[in-house]
Design an enzyme around this catalytic site. Structure first.
Site, mmCIF file in Angstrom:
data_model
loop_
_atom_site.group_PDB
_atom_site.id
_atom_site.type_symbol
_atom_site.label_atom_id
_atom_site.label_comp_id
_atom_site.label_asym_id
_atom_site.label_seq_id
_atom_site.Cartn_x
_atom_site.Cartn_y
_atom_site.Cartn_z
ATOM 1 N N GLU A 295 0.492 -0.996 0.218
ATOM 2 C CA GLU A 295 -0.314 -0.302 -0.018
ATOM 3 C C GLU A 295 1.042 1.300 0.154
ATOM 4 O O GLU A 295 0.702 2.084 0.989
ATOM 5 C CB GLU A 295 -1.098 0.202 0.997
ATOM 6 N N GLU B 130 -5.310 -8.133 -1.200
ATOM 7 C CA GLU B 130 -6.063 -7.906 0.355
ATOM 8 C C GLU B 130 -7.589 -8.376 0.451
ATOM 9 O O GLU B 130 -7.412 -7.196 -0.362
ATOM 10 C CB GLU B 130 -5.333 -7.107 0.600
#
Ligand code: BGP
Length: 486
Positions: free
Chosen positions: A189, A384
């Protein structure tokens, strides 16, 4: 019509700082996560408080003798139990296991000339175990795991000096695991620093003060360059390796069809999501960032050499985490707010939220997959996806997590729709395939796994692993290549 390709990577994801534990074993140095306490007095939805770390908190963490309130120090003891866990992943039929290498396990302070052999050996052993069962590793190089020393003594991500240490680390692991790891993700991220500045780049608001935003964006710039450096190194060291990039995807809807609200979606998505993927996939810092820097009085140092590195080293694939969608408007004060992964945003009256306020939106997954495919036409990984929930371990050691099965099923169904839409998806990873420490709130009771770990929020428990109902469900899903979702 298309369906999931034969070689689709059905996966499960973890991160070293949330599962390994063994914070001082095997020569490991201190990491950001080791210093962030669990604060049970905070509300689950109190994202602002949960994500902030102050200088005082850091001082306390240095003085702390026990490990009780620093759950990332002990994780779920994956460091000692990886064989048992990987055996369970094999029984599940997992095609790929997403894990991260802890940078301070390899270079304890970050500045050593030579790597820590014990750290390297640990990951050798993990890869050997995965190879035993034919599980493909998907490896994150930095999942919120910058060595603390670099933050406290070298200005962390604020100056280009860190790129030298980063490159040394990256070269070490690429060379050591050459031929064993194909899929490398330099940063988890990479858009996180703006939202969780401490875990993203070790930034403390009470140190940065009025420079906070400036520091955030400068750090982000060096992290983007670092991502491209990883690609440059891979080309030299292991041309078969594929280097990706990843964001936390904030799929955003306008609160109304008022043109101002719709325009706001473009701006939010540009600044919060696309800036990162545009830079790393298209090779240039997008023009809309010039305006953003100017309007925010930011003076970001960017050299011609750094632009060249970005240009010449674009990523092979794009990835994101997807948990929920958001709502925005031209006047955010008017919006009723809710909590999400990393961000507080507008509430959507058509969606239900988890106990932590994250709004479940399977269609948003199909929507964002189409958006990302249309924009880049590069292979996509969902690295994810999952539901954080409180599970109950029954007397007979079963866990009846039908709510999790419902969540996963609805998302996989929408992902299949995206495949039919023609989107090139390569793999899907359930976040927290095994219960681990929450990144945001440091709870253990926010569980995502299909494997239950017997440990409470204070580190009490046998650490025994139990299969939840979702284990058998995901096993069937994998065996049938996504056809059997009942
Ligand atoms: C992502 C992180 C993960 C993970 C997940 C769930 O942003 O990459 O590390 O933890 O979110 O978040 P949380 O643990 O706060 O529920």
């Amino acid at each position: 019509m298309k369906d999931f390709p034969k070689d689709f990577l059905w996966g499960g994801a973890t991160a070293a700082c949330q599962c390994e534990g063994a914070w001082k074993e095997g020569g490991k140095g201190l990491s950001l996560g080791d210093m962030k306490p669990y604060r049970p007095h905070l509300k689950r939805t109190d994202l602002h408080e949960q994500r902030t770390v102050s200088l005082d908190m850091l001082k306390e963490a240095h003085a702390e003798k026990g490990t009780g309130l620093y759950p990332k120090r002990y994780g779920i003891d994956f460091y000692h139990r990886y064989k048992e866990d990987i055996k369970l992943f094999a029984e599940l039929g997992l095609k790929s296991f997403r894990m991260s290498i802890s940078w301070p396990r390899i270079y304890p302070t970050g500045i050593e000339e030579e790597p820590n052999e014990e750290g390297l050996k640990f990951y050798d052993d993990v890869f050997t175990e995965l190879e035993k069962y034919g599980i493909e590793p998907m490896v994150t190089m930095n999942h919120y795991d910058t060595p603390l020393y670099l933050i406290e003594h070298k200005d962390g991500w604020k100056t280009p000096e860190i790129l030298k240490y980063w490159e040394r680390y990256v070269r070490t692991i690429l060379a050591r695991y050459k031929g064993r790891v194909k899929y490398w993700l330099p940063f988890n991220e990479i858009n996180a620093t703006i939202f969780i500045p401490y875990m993203g780049a070790g930034l403390l608001p009470d140190v940065e003060k009025e420079n906070f935003k400036q520091s955030c964006y400068q750090c982000v710039h060096y992290q983007l360059v670092a991502n491209a450096i990883a690609k440059k190194c891979a080309k030299e060291i292991d041309p078969n390796a594929e280097i990706g990039c990843m964001i936390a995807r904030f799929t955003t809807y306008p609160a109304t069809c008022k043109p101002e609200d719709v325009m706001q979606v473009v701006l939010d998505e540009n600044y919060e999501n696309y800036y990162y993927t545009d830079t790393l996939l298209l090779g240039e810092i997008p023009a809309y960032m010039d305006r953003f820097y100017e309007e925010n009085n930011l003076d970001i140092k960017i050299t011609g050499q750094e632009k060249k590195i970005l240009k010449e080293n674009t990523c092979d694939w794009v990835a994101y985490s997807y948990y929920m969608s958001l709502v925005t408007s031209a006047n955010t004060d008017e919006l009723e707010k809710t909590n999400s992964n990393l961000i507080i945003a507008g509430k959507n009256p058509y969606l239900e939220a988890s106990e932590w306020g994250w709004q479940k939106d399977p269609i948003g997954l199909r929507y964002s997959l189409n958006q990302m495919w249309d924009r880049y036409h590069k292979p996509i990984f969902i690295l994810e996806n999952g539901l954080g929930a409180v599970d109950v371990l029954e007397e007979d050691n079963t866990i009846k997590d039908t709510y999790r099965i419902d969540y996963l099923k609805s998302h996989i169904e929408q992902m299949r729709e995206a495949v039919k839409d023609g989107v090139g998806i390569k793999g899907y990873f359930i976040w927290g395939i095994i219960d681990l420490i929450s990144s945001g709130t440091h709870e253990m009771s926010k569980r995502y796994g299909v494997i239950y770990v017997d440990q409470d929020d204070f580190g009490n428990g046998s650490l025994a692993r139990y299969k939840k109902d979702s284990f058998a469900w995901y096993k069937k899903c994998i065996e049938s290549n996504g056809k059997d979702l009942e």
